[in-house]
Write a protein that holds these residues in place. Structure first.
Motif, PDB file in Angstrom:
ATOM      1  N   GLU A 137      89.760 -60.149 -17.240  1.00 39.48           N
ATOM      2  CA  GLU A 137      89.289 -58.608 -16.469  1.00 39.48           C
ATOM      3  C   GLU A 137      88.496 -57.969 -16.945  1.00 39.48           C
ATOM      4  O   GLU A 137      87.209 -57.469 -16.683  1.00 39.48           O
ATOM      5  CB  GLU A 137      90.358 -57.747 -16.451  1.00 39.48           C
ATOM      6  CG  GLU A 137      91.929 -58.618 -15.181  1.00 39.48           C
ATOM      7  CD  GLU A 137      91.721 -57.956 -14.107  1.00 39.48           C
ATOM      8  OE1 GLU A 137      91.163 -57.424 -14.038  1.00 39.48           O
ATOM      9  OE2 GLU A 137      91.603 -59.026 -13.393  1.00 39.48           O
ATOM     10  N   PHE A 138      88.262 -58.088 -18.606  1.00 35.89           N
ATOM     11  CA  PHE A 138      86.881 -57.367 -19.830  1.00 35.89           C
ATOM     12  C   PHE A 138      85.571 -57.644 -18.877  1.00 35.89           C
ATOM     13  O   PHE A 138      84.626 -57.985 -19.101  1.00 35.89           O
ATOM     14  CB  PHE A 138      87.337 -57.186 -20.815  1.00 35.89           C
ATOM     15  CG  PHE A 138      86.315 -56.699 -21.564  1.00 35.89           C
ATOM     16  CD1 PHE A 138      86.402 -55.528 -21.510  1.00 35.89           C
ATOM     17  CD2 PHE A 138      85.185 -57.500 -22.473  1.00 35.89           C
ATOM     18  CE1 PHE A 138      85.470 -54.770 -22.111  1.00 35.89           C
ATOM     19  CE2 PHE A 138      84.793 -56.850 -22.800  1.00 35.89           C
ATOM     20  CZ  PHE A 138      84.213 -55.446 -22.670  1.00 35.89           C
TER      21      PHE A 138
ATOM     22  N   VAL B  60      81.781 -59.959 -29.173  1.00 42.96           N
ATOM     23  CA  VAL B  60      82.959 -59.826 -29.619  1.00 42.96           C
ATOM     24  C   VAL B  60      83.001 -58.260 -30.289  1.00 42.96           C
ATOM     25  O   VAL B  60      83.897 -58.112 -29.648  1.00 42.96           O
ATOM     26  CB  VAL B  60      82.261 -61.584 -30.572  1.00 42.96           C
ATOM     27  CG1 VAL B  60      83.897 -61.030 -31.554  1.00 42.96           C
ATOM     28  CG2 VAL B  60      82.646 -62.549 -29.744  1.00 42.96           C
ATOM     29  N   LEU B  61      81.795 -58.727 -30.961  1.00 42.78           N
ATOM     30  CA  LEU B  61      82.512 -56.269 -31.390  1.00 42.78           C
ATOM     31  C   LEU B  61      82.777 -55.864 -29.675  1.00 42.78           C
ATOM     32  O   LEU B  61      83.809 -54.878 -30.281  1.00 42.78           O
ATOM     33  CB  LEU B  61      81.428 -56.345 -31.896  1.00 42.78           C
ATOM     34  CG  LEU B  61      81.305 -56.933 -32.989  1.00 42.78           C
ATOM     35  CD1 LEU B  61      79.568 -56.609 -33.585  1.00 42.78           C
ATOM     36  CD2 LEU B  61      82.144 -56.804 -33.999  1.00 42.78           C
ATOM     37  N   THR B  62      81.797 -55.970 -28.883  1.00 43.59           N
ATOM     38  CA  THR B  62      82.234 -54.704 -27.541  1.00 43.59           C
ATOM     39  C   THR B  62      83.478 -55.860 -27.517  1.00 43.59           C
ATOM     40  O   THR B  62      84.616 -54.345 -27.103  1.00 43.59           O
ATOM     41  CB  THR B  62      80.828 -54.924 -26.679  1.00 43.59           C
ATOM     42  OG1 THR B  62      79.803 -54.598 -27.573  1.00 43.59           O
ATOM     43  CG2 THR B  62      81.357 -53.682 -25.268  1.00 43.59           C
ATOM     44  N   CYS B  63      84.007 -55.529 -26.804  1.00 40.38           N
ATOM     45  CA  CYS B  63      85.145 -56.454 -26.137  1.00 40.38           C
ATOM     46  C   CYS B  63      86.776 -55.941 -27.389  1.00 40.38           C
ATOM     47  O   CYS B  63      87.385 -55.689 -27.237  1.00 40.38           O
ATOM     48  CB  CYS B  63      84.940 -57.985 -26.270  1.00 40.38           C
ATOM     49  SG  CYS B  63      87.122 -58.488 -25.892  1.00 40.38           S
ATOM     50  N   ARG B  64      86.239 -56.638 -28.523  1.00 39.55           N
ATOM     51  CA  ARG B  64      87.167 -56.048 -29.749  1.00 39.55           C
ATOM     52  C   ARG B  64      87.140 -54.349 -29.566  1.00 39.55           C
ATOM     53  O   ARG B  64      88.558 -53.470 -29.215  1.00 39.55           O
ATOM     54  CB  ARG B  64      87.000 -56.618 -30.643  1.00 39.55           C
ATOM     55  CG  ARG B  64      87.760 -55.841 -32.361  1.00 39.55           C
ATOM     56  CD  ARG B  64      87.567 -56.799 -33.659  1.00 39.55           C
ATOM     57  NE  ARG B  64      88.663 -55.797 -34.555  1.00 39.55           N
ATOM     58  CZ  ARG B  64      88.235 -56.147 -35.687  1.00 39.55           C
ATOM     59  NH1 ARG B  64      87.194 -56.483 -36.566  1.00 39.55           N
ATOM     60  NH2 ARG B  64      89.244 -55.103 -36.525  1.00 39.55           N
ATOM     61  N   ARG B  65      86.099 -53.450 -29.715  1.00 39.37           N
ATOM     62  CA  ARG B  65      85.884 -52.182 -29.679  1.00 39.37           C
ATOM     63  C   ARG B  65      86.253 -51.271 -28.623  1.00 39.37           C
ATOM     64  O   ARG B  65      87.446 -51.244 -28.554  1.00 39.37           O
ATOM     65  CB  ARG B  65      84.871 -51.426 -29.786  1.00 39.37           C
ATOM     66  CG  ARG B  65      84.650 -49.665 -30.770  1.00 39.37           C
ATOM     67  CD  ARG B  65      83.331 -49.774 -30.395  1.00 39.37           C
ATOM     68  NE  ARG B  65      82.334 -49.807 -29.782  1.00 39.37           N
ATOM     69  CZ  ARG B  65      81.583 -51.475 -29.899  1.00 39.37           C
ATOM     70  NH1 ARG B  65      82.121 -51.892 -30.874  1.00 39.37           N
ATOM     71  NH2 ARG B  65      80.647 -51.272 -29.140  1.00 39.37           N
ATOM     72  N   GLU B  66      86.632 -51.722 -27.206  1.00 37.40           N
ATOM     73  CA  GLU B  66      86.939 -51.617 -26.261  1.00 37.40           C
ATOM     74  C   GLU B  66      87.809 -51.951 -25.786  1.00 37.40           C
ATOM     75  O   GLU B  66      88.148 -51.381 -24.927  1.00 37.40           O
ATOM     76  CB  GLU B  66      85.522 -51.714 -25.042  1.00 37.40           C
ATOM     77  CG  GLU B  66      84.042 -51.351 -25.085  1.00 37.40           C
ATOM     78  CD  GLU B  66      83.034 -51.363 -24.212  1.00 37.40           C
ATOM     79  OE1 GLU B  66      83.192 -51.493 -23.675  1.00 37.40           O
ATOM     80  OE2 GLU B  66      82.152 -50.903 -24.768  1.00 37.40           O
ATOM     81  N   LEU B  67      88.193 -53.048 -26.244  1.00 39.85           N
ATOM     82  CA  LEU B  67      89.196 -53.495 -25.381  1.00 39.85           C
ATOM     83  C   LEU B  67      90.729 -53.675 -25.973  1.00 39.85           C
ATOM     84  O   LEU B  67      91.796 -53.515 -25.972  1.00 39.85           O
ATOM     85  CB  LEU B  67      89.032 -54.761 -24.828  1.00 39.85           C
ATOM     86  CG  LEU B  67      89.970 -55.915 -24.111  1.00 39.85           C
ATOM     87  CD1 LEU B  67      90.457 -54.546 -22.740  1.00 39.85           C
ATOM     88  CD2 LEU B  67      89.754 -57.209 -23.234  1.00 39.85           C
ATOM     89  N   LEU B  68      90.822 -55.018 -27.194  1.00 37.42           N
ATOM     90  CA  LEU B  68      91.948 -55.741 -28.399  1.00 37.42           C
ATOM     91  C   LEU B  68      91.684 -54.453 -28.676  1.00 37.42           C
ATOM     92  O   LEU B  68      93.173 -54.096 -29.482  1.00 37.42           O
ATOM     93  CB  LEU B  68      91.274 -57.074 -28.849  1.00 37.42           C
ATOM     94  CG  LEU B  68      90.376 -57.838 -28.122  1.00 37.42           C
ATOM     95  CD1 LEU B  68      90.003 -59.002 -28.616  1.00 37.42           C
ATOM     96  CD2 LEU B  68      91.908 -58.168 -26.790  1.00 37.42           C
ATOM     97  N   ASP B  69      91.219 -53.314 -29.525  1.00 36.38           N
ATOM     98  CA  ASP B  69      91.782 -52.280 -30.249  1.00 36.38           C
ATOM     99  C   ASP B  69      92.365 -51.875 -29.532  1.00 36.38           C
ATOM    100  O   ASP B  69      93.440 -50.669 -30.268  1.00 36.38           O
ATOM    101  CB  ASP B  69      90.630 -51.728 -30.695  1.00 36.38           C
ATOM    102  CG  ASP B  69      89.728 -52.646 -32.184  1.00 36.38           C
ATOM    103  OD1 ASP B  69      90.212 -53.678 -32.779  1.00 36.38           O
ATOM    104  OD2 ASP B  69      88.885 -51.955 -32.174  1.00 36.38           O
TER     105      ASP B  69
END
Length: 92
Positions: free
Chosen positions: A37-38, A12-21
């Motif tokens: 896609e992520f 979740v942190l990786t998804c947030r940092r690399e994508l959702l932000d």
């Protein structure tokens, strides 16, 4: 169960940092498409330190041992999600 919590927290942190932000989400459909896609990028391309820089669903590439191969090496870039995610590969 505790180990799974730590793995999901990391994802979740990786998804947030690399994508959702970096992406402005318009609606639920756009969010689901972006997360799919992520997920594909994360499991088939993104290198992981714990797997010796391999992706979970991809084998470790064979190392280049001949100097001639290094001189002829060229890299191609594929963009996902409109250029938010970049995937690099050796050209054939």
């Amino acid at each position: 169960m505790l180990r799974m919590n730590s793995l999901m927290e990391r994802w979740v942190l990786t998804c947030r940092r690399e994508l959702l932000d970096r992406v402005l989400i318009w609606n639920t459909r756009h969010l689901l498409h972006t997360l799919r896609e992520f997920e594909v990028h994360y499991n088939t391309h993104r290198p992981h330190q714990g797997l010796d820089q391999a992706a979970p669903l991809r084998a470790v590439p064979t190392p280049i041992t001949e100097p001639d191969q290094i001189n002829r090496l060229s890299i191609l870039r594929d963009d996902r999600l409109g250029g938010t995610l970049h995937e690099y590969r050796h050209a054939a």
